[in-house]
Scaffold this motif. Structure first.
Motif, PDB file in Angstrom:
ATOM      1  N   GLY A  83       0.801  -1.222   0.000  1.00 44.07           N
ATOM      2  CA  GLY A  83       0.000   0.000   0.000  1.00 44.07           C
ATOM      3  C   GLY A  83       0.830   1.267   0.000  1.00 44.07           C
ATOM      4  N   GLU A  84       1.974   1.247  -0.691  1.00 45.74           N
ATOM      5  CA  GLU A  84       2.871   2.395  -0.667  1.00 45.74           C
ATOM      6  C   GLU A  84       2.539   3.438  -1.736  1.00 45.74           C
ATOM      7  OE1 GLU A  84       6.694   0.697  -1.098  1.00 45.74           O
ATOM      8  OE2 GLU A  84       6.756  -0.151   0.928  1.00 45.74           O
ATOM      9  N   GLY A  85       1.699   3.102  -2.681  1.00 49.92           N
ATOM     10  CA  GLY A  85       1.366   4.028  -3.751  1.00 49.92           C
ATOM     11  C   GLY A  85      -0.135   4.203  -3.893  1.00 49.92           C
ATOM     12  N   LYS A  86      -0.507   5.059  -4.803  1.00 50.44           N
ATOM     13  CA  LYS A  86      -1.910   5.357  -5.041  1.00 50.44           C
ATOM     14  C   LYS A  86      -2.360   4.736  -6.362  1.00 50.44           C
ATOM     15  CE  LYS A  86      -1.801   9.789  -2.575  1.00 50.44           C
ATOM     16  NZ  LYS A  86      -2.105  11.242  -2.673  1.00 50.44           N
ATOM     17  N   PHE A  87      -3.677   4.733  -6.556  1.00 52.07           N
ATOM     18  CA  PHE A  87      -4.265   4.288  -7.807  1.00 52.07           C
ATOM     19  C   PHE A  87      -4.617   5.520  -8.642  1.00 52.07           C
ATOM     20  CE2 PHE A  87      -5.062   0.701  -5.012  1.00 52.07           C
ATOM     21  CZ  PHE A  87      -4.739  -0.369  -5.829  1.00 52.07           C
ATOM     22  N   LEU A  88      -4.210   5.501  -9.892  1.00 56.73           N
ATOM     23  CA  LEU A  88      -4.478   6.608 -10.797  1.00 56.73           C
ATOM     24  C   LEU A  88      -5.486   6.174 -11.850  1.00 56.73           C
ATOM     25  CD1 LEU A  88      -3.836   9.475 -11.873  1.00 56.73           C
ATOM     26  CD2 LEU A  88      -2.010   8.431 -13.238  1.00 56.73           C
ATOM     27  N   PHE A  89      -6.489   7.019 -12.087  1.00 59.29           N
ATOM     28  CA  PHE A  89      -7.526   6.738 -13.078  1.00 59.29           C
ATOM     29  C   PHE A  89      -7.571   7.882 -14.081  1.00 59.29           C
ATOM     30  CE2 PHE A  89      -8.681   4.379  -9.345  1.00 59.29           C
ATOM     31  CZ  PHE A  89      -9.140   3.165  -9.844  1.00 59.29           C
ATOM     32  N   VAL A  90      -7.537   7.536 -15.353  1.00 57.27           N
ATOM     33  CA  VAL A  90      -7.682   8.507 -16.442  1.00 57.27           C
ATOM     34  C   VAL A  90      -9.096   8.350 -16.987  1.00 57.27           C
ATOM     35  CG1 VAL A  90      -6.791   9.337 -18.642  1.00 57.27           C
ATOM     36  CG2 VAL A  90      -5.230   8.278 -16.984  1.00 57.27           C
ATOM     37  N   VAL A  91      -9.931   9.360 -16.778  1.00 60.90           N
ATOM     38  CA  VAL A  91     -11.344   9.309 -17.167  1.00 60.90           C
ATOM     39  C   VAL A  91     -11.556  10.261 -18.335  1.00 60.90           C
ATOM     40  CG1 VAL A  91     -13.729   9.578 -16.404  1.00 60.90           C
ATOM     41  CG2 VAL A  91     -11.984   8.813 -14.784  1.00 60.90           C
ATOM     42  N   ILE A  92     -12.082   9.717 -19.431  1.00 61.85           N
ATOM     43  CA  ILE A  92     -12.343  10.503 -20.637  1.00 61.85           C
ATOM     44  C   ILE A  92     -13.849  10.635 -20.820  1.00 61.85           C
ATOM     45  CG2 ILE A  92     -11.977  10.672 -23.119  1.00 61.85           C
ATOM     46  CD1 ILE A  92      -9.519   8.942 -22.819  1.00 61.85           C
ATOM     47  N   ALA A  93     -14.342  11.869 -20.768  1.00 63.28           N
ATOM     48  CA  ALA A  93     -15.775  12.142 -20.954  1.00 63.28           C
ATOM     49  C   ALA A  93     -15.903  13.291 -21.958  1.00 63.28           C
ATOM     50  CB  ALA A  93     -16.447  12.461 -19.619  1.00 63.28           C
ATOM     51  N   SER A  94     -16.960  14.084 -21.837  1.00 61.44           N
ATOM     52  CA  SER A  94     -17.229  15.139 -22.818  1.00 61.44           C
ATOM     53  C   SER A  94     -17.061  16.519 -22.188  1.00 61.44           C
ATOM     54  CB  SER A  94     -18.641  14.988 -23.391  1.00 61.44           C
ATOM     55  OG  SER A  94     -19.604  15.161 -22.367  1.00 61.44           O
ATOM     56  N   ASP A  95     -16.899  17.509 -23.066  1.00 63.66           N
ATOM     57  CA  ASP A  95     -16.857  18.902 -22.621  1.00 63.66           C
ATOM     58  C   ASP A  95     -18.243  19.508 -22.526  1.00 63.66           C
ATOM     59  OD1 ASP A  95     -14.024  19.650 -22.288  1.00 63.66           O
ATOM     60  OD2 ASP A  95     -13.868  19.100 -24.388  1.00 63.66           O
ATOM     61  N   LYS A  96     -19.161  19.043 -23.367  1.00 66.31           N
ATOM     62  CA  LYS A  96     -20.508  19.614 -23.428  1.00 66.31           C
ATOM     63  C   LYS A  96     -21.542  18.526 -23.194  1.00 66.31           C
ATOM     64  CE  LYS A  96     -19.633  21.032 -27.552  1.00 66.31           C
ATOM     65  NZ  LYS A  96     -19.761  21.619 -28.897  1.00 66.31           N
ATOM     66  N   GLY A  97     -22.758  18.978 -22.920  1.00 61.46           N
ATOM     67  CA  GLY A  97     -23.861  18.057 -22.705  1.00 61.46           C
ATOM     68  C   GLY A  97     -24.636  17.818 -23.991  1.00 61.46           C
ATOM     69  N   LEU A  98     -25.935  17.537 -23.839  1.00 59.32           N
ATOM     70  CA  LEU A  98     -26.821  17.254 -24.972  1.00 59.32           C
ATOM     71  C   LEU A  98     -26.301  16.099 -25.814  1.00 59.32           C
ATOM     72  CD1 LEU A  98     -27.724  20.892 -26.100  1.00 59.32           C
ATOM     73  CD2 LEU A  98     -29.016  19.367 -24.598  1.00 59.32           C
ATOM     74  N   ALA A  99     -25.769  15.084 -25.133  1.00 55.00           N
ATOM     75  CA  ALA A  99     -25.269  13.894 -25.828  1.00 55.00           C
ATOM     76  C   ALA A  99     -25.886  12.632 -25.247  1.00 55.00           C
ATOM     77  CB  ALA A  99     -23.746  13.828 -25.749  1.00 55.00           C
ATOM     78  N   GLY A 100     -27.126  12.749 -24.796  1.00 54.56           N
ATOM     79  CA  GLY A 100     -27.787  11.580 -24.234  1.00 54.56           C
ATOM     80  C   GLY A 100     -27.137  11.147 -22.939  1.00 54.56           C
ATOM     81  N   SER A 101     -26.953   9.851 -22.799  1.00 58.40           N
ATOM     82  CA  SER A 101     -26.371   9.281 -21.575  1.00 58.40           C
ATOM     83  C   SER A 101     -24.884   9.012 -21.716  1.00 58.40           C
ATOM     84  CB  SER A 101     -27.099   7.982 -21.218  1.00 58.40           C
ATOM     85  OG  SER A 101     -26.977   7.033 -22.274  1.00 58.40           O
ATOM     86  N   PHE A 102     -24.216   9.688 -22.648  1.00 62.34           N
ATOM     87  CA  PHE A 102     -22.803   9.410 -22.898  1.00 62.34           C
ATOM     88  C   PHE A 102     -21.950   9.616 -21.644  1.00 62.34           C
ATOM     89  CE2 PHE A 102     -18.639  11.285 -23.958  1.00 62.34           C
ATOM     90  CZ  PHE A 102     -18.051  10.201 -24.571  1.00 62.34           C
ATOM     91  N   SER A 103     -22.003  10.826 -21.080  1.00 57.66           N
ATOM     92  CA  SER A 103     -21.165  11.124 -19.914  1.00 57.66           C
ATOM     93  C   SER A 103     -21.600  10.346 -18.685  1.00 57.66           C
ATOM     94  CB  SER A 103     -21.194  12.633 -19.623  1.00 57.66           C
ATOM     95  OG  SER A 103     -20.580  13.359 -20.657  1.00 57.66           O
ATOM     96  N   SER A 104     -22.915  10.205 -18.476  1.00 59.67           N
ATOM     97  CA  SER A 104     -23.389   9.490 -17.287  1.00 59.67           C
ATOM     98  C   SER A 104     -22.965   8.032 -17.309  1.00 59.67           C
ATOM     99  CB  SER A 104     -24.912   9.598 -17.179  1.00 59.67           C
ATOM    100  OG  SER A 104     -25.540   9.034 -18.319  1.00 59.67           O
ATOM    101  N   ASN A 105     -22.913   7.409 -18.481  1.00 58.92           N
ATOM    102  CA  ASN A 105     -22.449   6.021 -18.574  1.00 58.92           C
ATOM    103  C   ASN A 105     -20.964   5.916 -18.229  1.00 58.92           C
ATOM    104  OD1 ASN A 105     -24.964   5.055 -19.338  1.00 58.92           O
ATOM    105  ND2 ASN A 105     -24.534   5.184 -21.519  1.00 58.92           N
ATOM    106  N   VAL A 106     -20.176   6.900 -18.660  1.00 53.71           N
ATOM    107  CA  VAL A 106     -18.744   6.908 -18.310  1.00 53.71           C
ATOM    108  C   VAL A 106     -18.572   7.065 -16.806  1.00 53.71           C
ATOM    109  CG1 VAL A 106     -16.559   8.129 -18.604  1.00 53.71           C
ATOM    110  CG2 VAL A 106     -18.068   7.792 -20.557  1.00 53.71           C
ATOM    111  N   PHE A 107     -19.351   7.963 -16.188  1.00 52.09           N
ATOM    112  CA  PHE A 107     -19.229   8.186 -14.754  1.00 52.09           C
ATOM    113  C   PHE A 107     -19.661   6.947 -13.970  1.00 52.09           C
ATOM    114  CE2 PHE A 107     -20.196  12.875 -15.824  1.00 52.09           C
ATOM    115  CZ  PHE A 107     -18.881  13.043 -16.238  1.00 52.09           C
ATOM    116  N   LYS A 108     -20.694   6.269 -14.441  1.00 46.72           N
ATOM    117  CA  LYS A 108     -21.133   5.053 -13.766  1.00 46.72           C
ATOM    118  C   LYS A 108     -20.042   3.986 -13.831  1.00 46.72           C
ATOM    119  CE  LYS A 108     -24.801   1.570 -13.743  1.00 46.72           C
ATOM    120  NZ  LYS A 108     -23.864   0.424 -13.801  1.00 46.72           N
TER     121      LYS A 108
END
Length: 369
Positions: A83-108
């Motif tokens: 447990g000496e280090g951390k976990f790093l996550f690279v999350v790619i989503a959108s800059d804008k909305g009005l794209a249906g459930s695109f960003s919410s699915n990534v966040f889930k």
């Protein structure tokens, strides 16, 4: 009875919205074609780097050479337990909305991977076998998951402290914040998590929830640039080489077709030699590397890492534009249907008003007789 003027204003408002959604649909279609072409053009390069990586890993299989980014599953287990280090996550989503459930699915997908140890569907950017799926962290840390609990049930338990009590009985890895981060939705787990976000919505989402964001990129979700992927790869390599992080996971949306996009998570670092054992054994050609495999890997790995991140950005861009295209097309069709209903309602109200006026005239005429 409804006011005719109010209905006319409502019809005009819906038509204006329909014009906007139709324009956004056409813009998304034009940009989608460019994003899809960029993704298809990048696939041969990704496939070639994948082949080179397998051949190089075939030479590393005998453990004659050592590299800080390459380890066996047992070595990874030891690093996690310390447990000496951390976990790093690279999350790619959108800059804008009005794209249906695109960003919410990534966040889930991101929350399921970060908080519940990868209960989502782990995938690969280009079909590689070297990915160390997050579900294996259960066995590494000696934690027995509850298979009957869904992520939603896990969240409900965490709100009542049920998961924290389970953690004390499950015998985790030394009670470190990292192990709590991967398994339990507890306030202390954020200390063991770092994020790199691509897209303004991803930055806002995780910042509001108290996550530590070490780097964020805005304005490039629809039109990715390789230089940003290389910058992310260099940052990951520096932090991994210094020991600040022990695991890097990329979370993005994989583009399959214009109507099918699936969120995925894939492990970037470390590279597990066990996952290459079968594929490298099937390679018939053998090469002699000069000066040695480690030198070649040092030069090739950053480019390979940047290629995978850039490929994920291209997948995400095509997925975002296709989702926005479908959402705006559906919104335009719904607006057209709503206008038709409002016109019918308007005609019914107007006819009812005319009928009422005729009845009043007839009634008045009868009263005069």
């Amino acid at each position: 009875m409804a006011n005719l003027q109010h209905i006319r204003r409502r019809i005009k408002s819906v038509k204006n919205i329909q014009k906007i959604t139709n324009a956004m649909d056409m813009i998304a279609r034009s940009r989608f074609n460019a994003a899809r072409e960029a993704l298809l053009s990048n696939l041969p390069y990704v496939a070639k780097t994948k082949e080179i990586m397998r051949r190089v890993m075939g030479q590393m299989r005998g453990r004659e050479y050592e590299h800080p980014f390459i380890m066996t599953r047992n070595e990874l287990r030891e690093n996690v337990e310390r447990g000496e280090g951390k976990f790093l996550f690279v999350v790619i989503a959108s800059d804008k909305g009005l794209a249906g459930s695109f960003s919410s699915n990534v966040f889930k997908e991101a929350h399921d991977t970060i908080e519940y140890d990868g209960t989502g569907d782990s995938g690969s950017l280009d079909g590689d076998d070297e990915n160390f799926h997050k579900k294996n962290f259960d066995a590494i840390k000696g934690i027995k998951p509850a298979p009957s609990r869904t992520p939603k049930q896990q969240r409900q338990m965490s709100a009542t402290g049920g998961i924290a009590k389970t953690a004390n009985r499950s015998g985790g890895a030394g009670g470190s914040s990292v192990s709590e981060a991967r398994e339990y939705n507890d306030a202390a787990y954020i200390d063991g998590i770092e994020l790199i976000t691509v897209g303004r919505r991803a930055t806002t989402h995780f910042k509001q929830r108290g996550y530590q964001i070490i780097k964020s990129y805005h304005g490039i979700s629809e039109r990715p640039d390789y230089k940003y992927a290389k910058e992310i790869a260099d940052l990951i390599i520096d932090r991994f080489d210094s020991g600040e992080i022990i695991d890097v996971t990329l979370i993005y949306t994989e583009f399959k077709s214009a109507i099918s996009c699936t969120p995925h998570d894939v492990t970037l670092l470390p590279i597990i030699t066990d996952d290459y054992a079968k594929t490298s054994a099937n390679l018939k050609e053998e090469y002699i590397y000069e000066p040695d495999v480690v030198k070649i890997l040092n030069d090739f790995l950053p480019r390979r890492l940047a290629t995978r991140i850039y490929g994920a950005m291209l997948h995400s861009a095509a997925s975002e534009l296709s989702s926005r295209m479908n959402a705006m097309s559906n919104a335009t069709d719904n607006a057209q249907e709503l206008v038709g209903r409002l016109n019918l309602f308007y005609n019914k109200v107007r006819q009812a008003g005319i009928t009422n006026e005729i009845n009043e005239i007839v009634g008045g005429a009868n009263a005069l007789e």
